[in-house]
Motif scaffolding. Structure first.
Motif, PDB file in Angstrom:
ATOM      1  N   LYS A   5      21.056 -11.949  20.243  1.00 15.11           N
ATOM      2  CA  LYS A   5      21.581 -13.121  19.959  1.00 15.11           C
ATOM      3  C   LYS A   5      20.460 -14.387  20.569  1.00 15.11           C
ATOM      4  O   LYS A   5      20.222 -15.273  19.799  1.00 15.11           O
ATOM      5  CB  LYS A   5      22.779 -13.303  20.514  1.00 15.11           C
ATOM      6  N   GLN A   6      20.048 -14.121  21.797  1.00 15.08           N
ATOM      7  CA  GLN A   6      19.115 -15.039  22.232  1.00 15.08           C
ATOM      8  C   GLN A   6      17.728 -15.036  21.399  1.00 15.08           C
ATOM      9  O   GLN A   6      17.195 -16.116  21.174  1.00 15.08           O
ATOM     10  CB  GLN A   6      18.332 -14.726  23.664  1.00 15.08           C
ATOM     11  N   ILE A   7      17.201 -14.044  20.734  1.00 19.75           N
ATOM     12  CA  ILE A   7      16.159 -13.950  19.907  1.00 19.75           C
ATOM     13  C   ILE A   7      16.398 -14.787  18.523  1.00 19.75           C
ATOM     14  O   ILE A   7      15.706 -15.521  18.062  1.00 19.75           O
ATOM     15  CB  ILE A   7      15.825 -12.560  19.477  1.00 19.75           C
ATOM     16  N   LEU A  11      14.579 -17.857  17.145  1.00 18.33           N
ATOM     17  CA  LEU A  11      14.191 -17.893  15.511  1.00 18.33           C
ATOM     18  C   LEU A  11      14.842 -19.190  15.078  1.00 18.33           C
ATOM     19  O   LEU A  11      13.882 -20.025  14.161  1.00 18.33           O
ATOM     20  CB  LEU A  11      14.308 -16.695  14.934  1.00 18.33           C
ATOM     21  N   THR A  12      16.380 -19.577  15.159  1.00 15.39           N
ATOM     22  CA  THR A  12      16.562 -20.530  14.452  1.00 15.39           C
ATOM     23  C   THR A  12      16.147 -22.058  15.012  1.00 15.39           C
ATOM     24  O   THR A  12      15.831 -22.743  14.353  1.00 15.39           O
ATOM     25  CB  THR A  12      18.064 -20.601  14.706  1.00 15.39           C
ATOM     26  N   VAL A  16      14.002 -24.722  12.960  1.00 18.18           N
ATOM     27  CA  VAL A  16      14.303 -26.154  12.832  1.00 18.18           C
ATOM     28  C   VAL A  16      13.123 -26.951  13.085  1.00 18.18           C
ATOM     29  O   VAL A  16      12.693 -28.126  12.763  1.00 18.18           O
ATOM     30  CB  VAL A  16      15.468 -26.727  13.717  1.00 18.18           C
ATOM     31  N   PHE A  17      12.153 -26.586  14.097  1.00 20.14           N
ATOM     32  CA  PHE A  17      11.079 -27.353  14.656  1.00 20.14           C
ATOM     33  C   PHE A  17      10.083 -27.334  13.582  1.00 20.14           C
ATOM     34  O   PHE A  17       9.417 -28.313  13.295  1.00 20.14           O
ATOM     35  CB  PHE A  17      10.538 -26.506  15.736  1.00 20.14           C
ATOM     36  N   PHE A  18       9.876 -26.120  12.945  1.00 18.07           N
ATOM     37  CA  PHE A  18       8.821 -26.260  11.766  1.00 18.07           C
ATOM     38  C   PHE A  18       9.436 -27.006  10.796  1.00 18.07           C
ATOM     39  O   PHE A  18       8.563 -27.677   9.946  1.00 18.07           O
ATOM     40  CB  PHE A  18       8.595 -24.725  11.160  1.00 18.07           C
ATOM     41  N   TRP A  19      10.667 -27.179  10.463  1.00 19.64           N
ATOM     42  CA  TRP A  19      11.237 -28.090   9.201  1.00 19.64           C
ATOM     43  C   TRP A  19      10.718 -29.372   9.618  1.00 19.64           C
ATOM     44  O   TRP A  19      10.348 -30.077   8.839  1.00 19.64           O
ATOM     45  CB  TRP A  19      12.626 -28.021   9.238  1.00 19.64           C
ATOM     46  N   LEU A  20      11.056 -29.892  11.013  1.00 18.17           N
ATOM     47  CA  LEU A  20      10.877 -31.281  11.389  1.00 18.17           C
ATOM     48  C   LEU A  20       9.416 -31.505  11.672  1.00 18.17           C
ATOM     49  O   LEU A  20       8.898 -32.647  10.924  1.00 18.17           O
ATOM     50  CB  LEU A  20      11.414 -31.374  12.813  1.00 18.17           C
ATOM     51  N   ILE A  40      16.171 -18.729   8.286  1.00 23.79           N
ATOM     52  CA  ILE A  40      17.361 -17.866   7.945  1.00 23.79           C
ATOM     53  C   ILE A  40      17.359 -16.499   8.877  1.00 23.79           C
ATOM     54  O   ILE A  40      18.409 -15.937   8.853  1.00 23.79           O
ATOM     55  CB  ILE A  40      16.877 -17.405   6.396  1.00 23.79           C
ATOM     56  N   SER A  41      16.094 -16.134   9.189  1.00 22.86           N
ATOM     57  CA  SER A  41      16.012 -14.866   9.875  1.00 22.86           C
ATOM     58  C   SER A  41      16.696 -14.894  11.251  1.00 22.86           C
ATOM     59  O   SER A  41      17.318 -14.044  11.798  1.00 22.86           O
ATOM     60  CB  SER A  41      14.558 -14.365  10.116  1.00 22.86           C
ATOM     61  N   GLY A  42      16.575 -16.318  11.705  1.00 28.38           N
ATOM     62  CA  GLY A  42      17.435 -16.447  13.081  1.00 28.38           C
ATOM     63  C   GLY A  42      18.640 -16.420  12.891  1.00 28.38           C
ATOM     64  O   GLY A  42      19.573 -15.836  13.772  1.00 28.38           O
TER      65      GLY A  42
END
Length: 122
Positions: A5-7, A11-12, A16-20, A40-42
């Motif tokens: 879950k931490q991984i 990833l999520t 979001v960082f790469f989206w921004l 999505i993978s996150g």
């Protein structure tokens, strides 16, 4: 919280960082695509494959899933502005039910939590 879950949350967060970053850099389609894949993978890693399939294929989430998928397609083919608009609508439709939970978590952050404790965020 276990390691998987931490991984998934990591990833999520990177998604979001790469989206921004992709939006800040004038809708760079490479960064937006990487953000989509990581997001999505996150989500899948965080809640599991079976729960993810149930969530995205639920009748009430159908509009959001189709909108997000269409936006992802538009980002990949080279129309990032239209794709991100469709994805933004899909994310809002899909994850709007999670706002109360996110609001409580944001209120507990030490430095910026007081902003989210104000009445306009509750």
């Amino acid at each position: 919280m276990d390691d998987l879950k931490q991984i998934g949350l990591g990833l999520t967060g990177f998604g979001v960082f790469f989206w921004l970053l992709g939006i800040i850099l004038f809708f760079d389609k490479g960064l937006l695509a990487i953000g989509n894949i990581l997001f999505i993978s996150g989500v899948i890693t965080t809640i599991g494959l079976k729960s993810s399939l149930e969530f995205f294929t639920k009748q009430s989430n159908f509009k959001g899933t189709v909108s997000f998928g269409t936006g992802f397609f538009f980002v990949i083919v080279g129309w990032p502005i239209i794709g991100m608009a469709a994805e933004a609508y899909g994310v809002i439709v899909l994850f709007s039910g999670f706002w109360p939970t996110v609001s409580v978590i944001l209120q507990k952050i030490p430095v910026i939590g007081w902003c989210f404790q104000r009445s306009w965020f509750s």
